[in-house]
Design an enzyme around this catalytic site. Structure first.
Site, PDB file in Angstrom:
ATOM      1  N   LYS A  43       0.944  -1.153   0.105  1.00 37.60           N
ATOM      2  CA  LYS A  43       0.266   0.076  -0.018  1.00 37.60           C
ATOM      3  C   LYS A  43       0.908   1.317   0.239  1.00 37.60           C
ATOM      4  O   LYS A  43       2.034   1.368   0.691  1.00 37.60           O
ATOM      5  CB  LYS A  43      -0.647   0.140   1.382  1.00 37.60           C
ATOM      6  CG  LYS A  43      -1.823   0.934   1.402  1.00 37.60           C
ATOM      7  CD  LYS A  43      -2.821   0.834   2.594  1.00 37.60           C
ATOM      8  CE  LYS A  43      -3.883   1.971   2.654  1.00 37.60           C
ATOM      9  NZ  LYS A  43      -4.698   1.837   3.752  1.00 37.60           N
ATOM     10  N   SER A  92      -9.574   1.581   2.743  1.00 36.89           N
ATOM     11  CA  SER A  92      -8.534   2.263   2.053  1.00 36.89           C
ATOM     12  C   SER A  92      -7.643   1.630   1.291  1.00 36.89           C
ATOM     13  O   SER A  92      -6.801   2.092   0.322  1.00 36.89           O
ATOM     14  CB  SER A  92      -8.092   3.399   2.603  1.00 36.89           C
ATOM     15  OG  SER A  92      -7.027   2.839   3.765  1.00 36.89           O
ATOM     16  N   SER A 104      -9.692  -0.693   7.132  1.00 41.12           N
ATOM     17  CA  SER A 104      -9.004  -0.680   5.596  1.00 41.12           C
ATOM     18  C   SER A 104      -8.408  -1.889   5.110  1.00 41.12           C
ATOM     19  O   SER A 104      -8.142  -1.695   4.049  1.00 41.12           O
ATOM     20  CB  SER A 104      -8.014   0.603   5.655  1.00 41.12           C
ATOM     21  OG  SER A 104      -8.809   1.811   5.785  1.00 41.12           O
TER      22      SER A 104
END
Lengths: 542, 509
Positions: B81, B160, B184
């Site tokens: 990420k 996310s 997330s």
């Protein structure tokens, strides 16, 4: 309109002390206020001993800008703070020396505001729960020039320093923008806040000096004012007694960022002079919203304060506990271990010197002003005792030697630049004790003692660093000659050179003997001892 | 064959050690999958073709040197990420957080968790898309545009950490790291049919994770099977002196005991898991899972988490308060986006314009919320009240694990884990919630409590919702007491063996 009949000053003090830890408050980057930082390791000219680094120029100029940094100091994304335990321990020591309680649990808070020298746009500080709180110290306990006075300490808490904004290029060139040096960012700062217990500038300065000495003794700070190791912010107001007997309190003025004892004194005295007139002019009295912030300008004559923008009032710092750091939990074992590690503090030592060695308050104060000098003095006393002297006499004579021969050499060497410590002159305590012993035995004169002191100081051109004072004196023919024939010869020569003085002495004008003693001493080339010569002359001229 | 990684990480490692395949082959397959699929899915924000192949060649050399100890993650291709720092020396890596302010930011260091993966033999192949600074539940708030769900490209893949979930589901990488502040990791894993584990707060170092809400953030892995999840979790957990909130515990080994079922398993299903807002497919998946676990001999009991309803409010106060402080450093002074200024502009303009231009609307919204709740006069009403709610939410979980539920009329069993949905519905359509932040925030209703309580939780693939031509994954989560990552992976493994949901892959052209 009333007249001001009497002005009483009220001052509380905030002091920021940059702690001399090796690394910064929350990262491993080197601390510019740490001992020895800023002296390049590879430079052969660099001082070798830790304590000598204080003679180095200010860290800000000695260390190239933006070299004492890492991701945490710069507040880079993803970087995290890790508490420096040594800074906490130093703060506990200073707090204890100021009579504070140590909080079993204190916390790190974030103080938020935007400024280009603040990397994370918040400062990590202790807001709600400071590490040290509720202490007090006694002023005027030593030299008797001030009445004893108790100064309350509200709190002493830890925080991190900001970087430095510069408005000219390194080296002094003009630039049309500002630049930032982050070397100072993250340096551990101990902020000490007193009660408004001071009633004059002398007390404030005495406290500030006492605090500096304490920090030096604890190794918490080198206390070099020129390097900004201590910064003062006095909160000043006055109680005005009017001619009708009413009293009025003037609004508090906080003077920011004073970094010398002189400016601290100057700012307080300036405010004491100005505040009554300011009140007569604007009628403002102490109350919510009346506090103002002023800066200090020491360029103009004796200096003056000037108004600064009241940015404090406009800010909401939005303090909240820093989620990146655990609270500081101090258990009894840790607290007592730190307490046990505290050395004898300067105020106690000063008292001891006065009581045990019969020093004056002023002499004792000078000896405790610096930790290195103080320890040097005490080593000299121990060396004297090893050489068979009693403690009291050793204390007295070592003080004389250090405060006279030593201070003279240190002043010569400093020559108006940065101060030089007696302990850095290159003569060892054992050598001073050797000189004192020679003098005690009557083997050398007091002038010779001073001369020997000079010969044994660095740079050791004339004598090696480890020279024995007795050998040096003997080799150089500085030992007092007790040989009767020689003394008689010098005296005869003096009488021959000064017939008038001799005649005067014979006629009963005994003060004339001084001229003869001088002449005989000269004839002896320093080997004679004035007392013996005087005695012999008196006999010869009877 | 479209899947670059037909096997588990453990199988890949065995194949490499047996010289049946090379690390370069594995990496090429991963890069090829990215090149082929990323244009339509938009999972990766940066791909490290050269650096990854170079790293693979080093590993092949290491394998050839038989004296070198075999590494546990040998040849595992990993996507990161893009809010996790990777040293820019690796393939000129950027750490962008999908934000304009960090669009060109090169980190001088690698996050501790990533370094642990690299040291264990992993190969970083890509950085992945996210909601800007991890603020969002759909991976739509990104300067790189939205990431699409590999099971239905008209839908979001959650967020996310949507890019990481998408990359693993689409076979672009063997596994990925995400970060979980309020769900997330778990929510996009559920919508992409993956396992994903949010470790206990403090288990994984946050050093190098760009902070959103420091007291809630935790890095965790996405994988296609429980074994890989356990391997990765074992690799990234462990004490880090660079993170003061890191637990002083050694790295666990979640793999050796993985296949041993939990004896006399007790699972608690909270009353609150059956919200009226649930999509019927979510409730059906929950009921089916309860049936599966019951067949496995587990006791499944009803529990109550009476303060769960305050989770969303408490979360959006605490998270935004911390975010307003954590993101204050993006001021245009030292790095990041700086606005062009006119000569008459002052310092305030520099700050205000750089931040207004550099930070997206959702980030600005949360910074304003957080600034407000911390401001003088509101602090007690918001922030302190939220902290109280947080303590109560944690106590509810503690009670469930201890069997001491206060509201229960009779003594309750102590639960090994709590079973509940990860989100109230399956993935929604792109743009569907963009105009209504509140409905987006409510997506997190089942996930934020875990972060507030600092507990570990694992998402398990638990079924599908057939919607027209689409087959949309449904995820459930198992929540355990602090440090129970081992038990959670064992329970997940029991479920994985008893069901076939996780074996279903998206049909990728």
């Amino acid at each position: 309109m009333h007249k001001v009949a009497q002005v009483e000053l009220v001052v509380g003090l905030e002091v920021h002390v940059e702690l001399a830890t090796r690394s910064k408050m929350f990262s491993r980057a080197p601390n510019p206020a740490g001992r020895g930082v800023g002296v390049p390791a590879h430079d052969p000219a660099a001082p070798r001993k830790d304590r000598e680094s204080c003679k180095d120029t200010s860290a800000g100029t000695a260390v190239p800008p933006n070299t004492l940094i890492d991701p945490t100091v710069l507040g880079l994304p993803g970087a995290l703070p890790v508490m420096n335990r040594a800074a906490v321990e130093m703060s506990m020591m200073v707090g204890m020396a100021l009579g504070c309680s140590i909080a079993p649990l204190s916390r790190w808070d974030r103080k938020s505001y935007f400024y280009p020298d603040l990397p994370k746009a918040y400062q990590i500080s202790q807001y709600q729960l400071p590490l040290c709180f509720d202490g007090a110290v006694e002023l005027g306990a030593g030299d008797g020039t001030l009445p004893a006075r108790r100064i309350g300490i509200i709190r002493a808490h830890l925080e991190e320093d900001a970087g430095k904004l510069l408005h000219e290029a390194p080296g002094g060139g003009r630039i049309d923008h500002s630049i930032v040096d982050w070397n100072r960012a993250g340096t551990p700062l101990l902020e000490i806040v007193t009660q408004p217990d001071f009633r004059n500038a002398d007390e404030v300065v005495e406290f500030a000096q006492m605090l500096r000495n304490i920090c030096r003794f604890l190794g918490a700070s080198e206390g070099v004012m020129q390097k900004g190791h201590m910064r003062f912010e006095p909160n000043i107001n006055c109680v005005l007694t009017l001619d009708d007997g009413h009293t009025v309190r003037t609004p508090i003025v906080e003077v920011k960022n004073l970094n010398s004892f002189k400016s601290l004194r100057g700012a307080i005295e300036h405010e004491r002079r100005e505040q009554p007139g300011r009140w007569l002019e604007d009628g403002l009295t102490l109350g919510p919203g009346t506090k103002t912030t002023r800066g200090w300008d020491d360029a103009a004559g004796e200096g003056r304060t000037f108004p600064q923008r009241g940015k404090e009032d406009a800010h909401d710092y939005r303090y909240f506990p820093d989620p990146d750091l655990a609270p500081v939990v101090v258990d009894e074992a840790w607290r007592e271990r730190i307490r046990a590690a505290i050395p004898e503090l300067p105020a106690i030592r000063r008292q001891r010197y006065i009581g045990e060695y019969g020093l004056s308050g002023k002499e004792a104060a000078v000896l405790v002003e610096n930790r290195e000098v103080c320890l040097y003095y005490e080593s000299t006393i121990e060396a004297c005792i090893e050489r068979g002297m009693d403690r009291s006499g050793a204390g007295r004579r070592a003080a004389n030697m250090i405060l006279q021969s030593g201070a003279k050499r240190a002043n010569e060497r400093a020559a108006g630049a940065e101060p030089v410590l007696v302990s850095d002159l290159g003569i060892r305590p054992e050598q001073i004790a050797g000189i004192i012993r020679l003098r005690e035995d009557g083997a050398i004169t007091s002038n010779t003692a001073d001369e020997l002191f000079g010969l044994l100081c660095s740079p050791h051109e004339s004598e090696p660093a480890d020279a024995d004072p007795g050998e040096v004196a003997a080799r150089r023919g500085l030992i007092v000659v007790r040989d009767d024939a020689a003394v008689s010869r010098w005296c005869e020569q003096a009488i021959a050179e000064q017939p008038q003085a001799a005649a005067d002495v014979r006629a009963g004008k005994s003060q004339a003997i001084g001229r003869l003693v001088g002449a005989a001493m000269k004839a002896s080339a320093g080997k004679g001892e004035a007392g013996a010569i005087r005695e012999r002359l008196m006999v010869m001229l009877k | 064959m479209t899947d670059a990684h037909p096997t588990t990480i453990a199988d890949t490692r065995s194949a490499l050690l047996d010289r049946k395949v090379s690390a370069v082959d594995i990496t090429r397959a991963s890069l090829a999958a990215i090149d082929r699929l990323n244009p339509s899915l938009n999972a990766a924000t940066q791909v490290f073709h050269d650096a990854a192949l170079q790293r693979a060649a080093q590993l092949d050399a290491r394998i050839a040197d038989r004296r070198a100890a075999p590494l546990p993650l040998l040849g595992a291709t990993i996507a990161l990420k893009d809010n996790i720092c990777l040293d820019s020396a690796y393939g000129d890596a950027r750490t962008t957080c999908a934000s304009r302010t960090l669009e060109h930011y090169r980190s001088p260091f690698t996050a501790s968790a990533v370094q642990r993966l690299i040291d264990a033999g992993a190969i970083i192949v890509a950085k992945t898309n996210l909601d800007e600074f991890a603020m969002g539940s759909s991976t739509e708030h990104s300067i790189f545009g939205p990431t699409r769900n590999p099971f239905d490209r008209t839908r979001v893949c959650g967020g996310s950490s949507g890019g990481s979930a998408c990359a693993v589901a689409a076979g672009m990488a063997a596994a990925a790291l995400g970060s979980d502040t309020g769900g997330s990791i778990r929510q996009p894993a559920g919508w992409c049919n993956l396992f994903a584990l949010k470790p206990t707060y403090g288990r994984v170092s946050r050093y190098g994770l760009v902070a959103y809400a420091s007291s809630l953030d935790q890095i965790g892995p996405f994988a296609r099977c429980v074994a890989d999840t356990a391997l990765l979790t074992s690799a990234i957990c462990g004490h880090d002196p660079a993170d003061s909130t890191s637990a002083g515990l050694p790295s666990p080994d979640l793999t050796s005991d993985l296949d041993r079922p939990i004896d006399k398993l007790v699972l608690g299903v909270p009353r609150q898991a059956r919200s009226a807002a649930n999509h019927p497919a979510v409730t059906a998946a929950l009921d089916a899972a309860i049936k599966t676990f019951s067949h496995l001999g587990a006791v499944v009991i009803d529990i109550d988490l009476p303060h769960a309803e305050h989770g969303i409010a408490a979360y959006y106060i605490i998270a935004t308060a911390e975010a307003s402080s954590n993101l204050a450093r993006f001021d245009g002074i030292r790095y990041g986006h700086r606005a062009e200024l006119a000569p008459s502009d002052d310092l305030f303009d520099l700050y205000a314009r750089s931040r207004a231009e550099g930070l997206g609307p959702e980030v600005q919204r949360r910074i304003m919320l957080g600034t407000h709740v911390l401001s003088s006069g509101y602090y007690d009403a918001y922030y302190n009240t939220a902290l109280k709610a947080r303590r109560l939410i944690k106590r509810d979980f503690d009670d469930a694990f201890a069997g001491t539920a206060r509201a229960a009329s009779r003594p309750s069993h102590a639960c090994h884990a709590v079973l509940m949905p990860t989100s109230p519905g399956p993935a929604f359509a792109l743009g569907e919630r963009s105009s209504d932040p509140m409905s987006m925030y409510l997506e997190d209703i089942y996930t934020v409590g875990v972060n507030l309580a600092g507990l570990p939780a694992i998402t398990i693939p638990a079924g599908f919702h057939r919607d027209g031509a689409s087959n949309l994954p449904i995820g459930l989560q198992l929540i355990g007491p602090a440090l129970a990552e081992g038990e959670l992976t064992r329970i997940a493994r029991m479920f994985e063996l008893a069901t076939s949901h996780s074996s279903i892959r998206p049909a990728l052209a």
